[in-house]
Design an enzyme around this catalytic site. Sequence first.
Site, PDB file in Angstrom:
ATOM      1  N   TYR A 143       0.865  -1.184   0.000  1.00  0.00           N
ATOM      2  CA  TYR A 143       0.000   0.000   0.000  1.00  0.00           C
ATOM      3  C   TYR A 143       0.893   1.223   0.000  1.00  0.00           C
ATOM      4  O   TYR A 143       1.851   1.292   0.769  1.00  0.00           O
ATOM      5  CB  TYR A 143      -0.882  -0.022   1.249  1.00  0.00           C
ATOM      6  CG  TYR A 143      -1.745   1.206   1.444  1.00  0.00           C
ATOM      7  CD1 TYR A 143      -2.927   1.380   0.730  1.00  0.00           C
ATOM      8  CD2 TYR A 143      -1.382   2.183   2.366  1.00  0.00           C
ATOM      9  CE1 TYR A 143      -3.728   2.502   0.924  1.00  0.00           C
ATOM     10  CE2 TYR A 143      -2.172   3.305   2.567  1.00  0.00           C
ATOM     11  CZ  TYR A 143      -3.347   3.464   1.843  1.00  0.00           C
ATOM     12  OH  TYR A 143      -4.135   4.566   2.037  1.00  0.00           O
ATOM     13  N   ASP A 238       9.381   2.337  -0.737  1.00  0.00           N
ATOM     14  CA  ASP A 238       8.429   3.089   0.078  1.00  0.00           C
ATOM     15  C   ASP A 238       8.735   2.754   1.538  1.00  0.00           C
ATOM     16  O   ASP A 238       8.361   1.683   2.041  1.00  0.00           O
ATOM     17  CB  ASP A 238       6.998   2.694  -0.296  1.00  0.00           C
ATOM     18  CG  ASP A 238       5.963   3.406   0.568  1.00  0.00           C
ATOM     19  OD1 ASP A 238       6.365   4.093   1.537  1.00  0.00           O
ATOM     20  OD2 ASP A 238       4.765   3.262   0.286  1.00  0.00           O
ATOM     21  N   LYS A 266       5.541   9.337   8.402  1.00  0.00           N
ATOM     22  CA  LYS A 266       5.371   8.890   9.785  1.00  0.00           C
ATOM     23  C   LYS A 266       6.512   9.363  10.693  1.00  0.00           C
ATOM     24  O   LYS A 266       6.494  10.497  11.140  1.00  0.00           O
ATOM     25  CB  LYS A 266       5.199   7.362   9.822  1.00  0.00           C
ATOM     26  CG  LYS A 266       3.998   6.920   8.953  1.00  0.00           C
ATOM     27  CD  LYS A 266       3.563   5.525   9.225  1.00  0.00           C
ATOM     28  CE  LYS A 266       2.574   4.998   8.215  1.00  0.00           C
ATOM     29  NZ  LYS A 266       1.204   5.447   8.369  1.00  0.00           N
TER      30      LYS A 266
HETATM   31  N1  HOZ Z   1      -0.434   3.292   6.227  1.00  0.00           N
HETATM   32  C1  HOZ Z   1      -1.382   3.460   7.277  1.00  0.00           C
HETATM   33  C2  HOZ Z   1      -2.196   2.229   7.486  1.00  0.00           C
HETATM   34  N2  HOZ Z   1      -1.663   1.110   6.925  1.00  0.00           N
HETATM   35  C3  HOZ Z   1      -2.181   4.632   6.990  1.00  0.00           C
HETATM   36  C4  HOZ Z   1      -3.233   4.905   7.987  1.00  0.00           C
HETATM   37  C5  HOZ Z   1      -4.515   5.251   7.321  1.00  0.00           C
HETATM   38  O1  HOZ Z   1      -4.760   4.814   6.197  1.00  0.00           O
HETATM   39  O2  HOZ Z   1      -5.264   5.944   7.978  1.00  0.00           O
END
Ligand code: HOZ
Length: 426
Positions: A143, A238, A266
Site C-alpha cells: 500500500y 516506500d 510517519k
Molecule cells: N499506512 C497506514 C495504514 N496502513 C495509513 C493509515 C490510514 O490509512 O489511515
Amino acid sequence: MSSRSARMLERALAVIPGGVNSPVRAFKAVGGSPPFIARGEGPEVVDEDGHRYLDLVGSWGALLLGHANQAVLGATMAAAARGSSFGAPTEAEVVLAEAIVERVPSIEKVRLCSSGTEATMHAIRLARGYTGRDKIIKLDGCYHGAHDAVLVQAGSGVATFAIPGSPGVPEAVAANTLVAPFNDLDAIEDLLEQHGDEVAALILEPITGNMGCIPPAEGYLQGLRDLCTSHGVVLIFDEVMTGFRVHRGCAQALYGVTPDLTTLGKIVGGGYPLAAFGGKAEIMNHLAPLGPVYQAGTLSGNPVAVAAGLATLNLLDDAVYERLERLGRALEKALQPSLNYHGCSMHRVGSMFTIYFCPESPKNFDDVKRSDLDAFSRFFLAALNTGVYLPPSQFEAAFLSAALSDEQMIRVIDGVEAAVVAAHVY
Ligand code: HOZ
C-alpha cells in the site's frame, strides 16, 4: 447508558462518512466500535471513557518515541510560537534535509511534503518524468497511500475492506499499473521481459506493513535492484513505515540494498503531517524549479512539523534501536509457544510485527488472505479488553514504542498472549 465514545461515534456518523477521517480507523473488520481517543501519554492512549490502553498502533507507526515526547513537544511549541506556516523557505527545513541525507546515503537530495500519499505520488511522477515511460510495477498487498496509480490490489484499508480496486480510479490509469506478488523475483523478471522498456518504476515496501509485516526473502531486494538496473527502471523503496523504524538508515541499510528513490513519512514527521521523497541527485534534479517535473505544496516543510521530525531524528541513537530490538525479541520469544500451540504465526522485524491466524508464516498477500479473519477479530477484541490497543485489521503491522517501560512490556506480552488464547475459545 452508552459510552462517551459510542455517543461521539453516533455524532460523527451524521457528519463524517463512516464516522472516521480514514477508513482503517473504523472497527468494521473486527466488530465493535472504535474508542475515541482523549489523549496519549508515552506508550499509552486514554479514551474518552477513561480506559487506558498500551498503544501498539502508535499513529500507524509514526510514534516510535511514544506520545507527547517532551523533547518533541518542546521543539514543536517553540516552533509554533515563532509562526505556524510561512510558505517560504526556512533554515530548519535545510537542517532536516541534511539530517535525512546524512542518515540515508541513497538520498542525495530530498524534498519535503505533507503525507506518505503525497510522497509516493510525487516519486512516481518523478520516475515517469525522468524515464519518459508511463507504466509502473507495484506489488500485490503493498500500500502506497490513497492516490490513483497505486490503488490497485493494495493492502491496508483496501485489503481490510476487500475493495478490489477503487471506483473513481480511471481504467486508463489502473492499466498503467502492473502488479506482481511480493517475494517473487521470477514474476518481476517476466513482467520486465514483456514490458521492460515501458516501465518507469518499481515501487514496494521493502518490509511490508500494509498486509501485515512480511520481511523480504533472502536476496529478494538485491534481485529487484539488479533487475531494475538492467531494465533502466527506477527502484522506489516506500519506507513510509520502515523509515527510521527498523534501522537508523531505514530498511535499505538493514538489508544493504540501494534504491534510486525513497519515500518517507510517519517517523520523519515525529507524529506531525510531514513526509519526504528523495534519492539520486540526477533524478531529483528533474523536479521543478530545476527541471520540468512539477510538484508543490503550501504546507510542504511546515515549520512545526519540521521541528517535530528533527527533534525525533535527533533522539534516535543506537541505544533506542537496541532497546526496540530487545523488546521485540522478548515479545516474539514469549509468544512462540502459544502461537505454535494454536497454529498461528508471527513475523517481526525489530519493533514492527504481525501475528497471523494461519499456521505458516505468510510470504505474500495470497498467504495473508488465507488467514482466519474471524480468529483475528476475536484476538483483536480480547487484546483491547486486556488494555492492549492493536491495529484493527489482519492487514496491518503493530508497532512497539521506545517509551514502553519493562513493566509495561510485560503487560503487552501478557495481554497479547491472553488474546491469542482467547481467539481460540469460542
Ligand atoms: N499506512 C497506514 C495504514 N496502513 C495509513 C493509515 C490510514 O490509512 O489511515
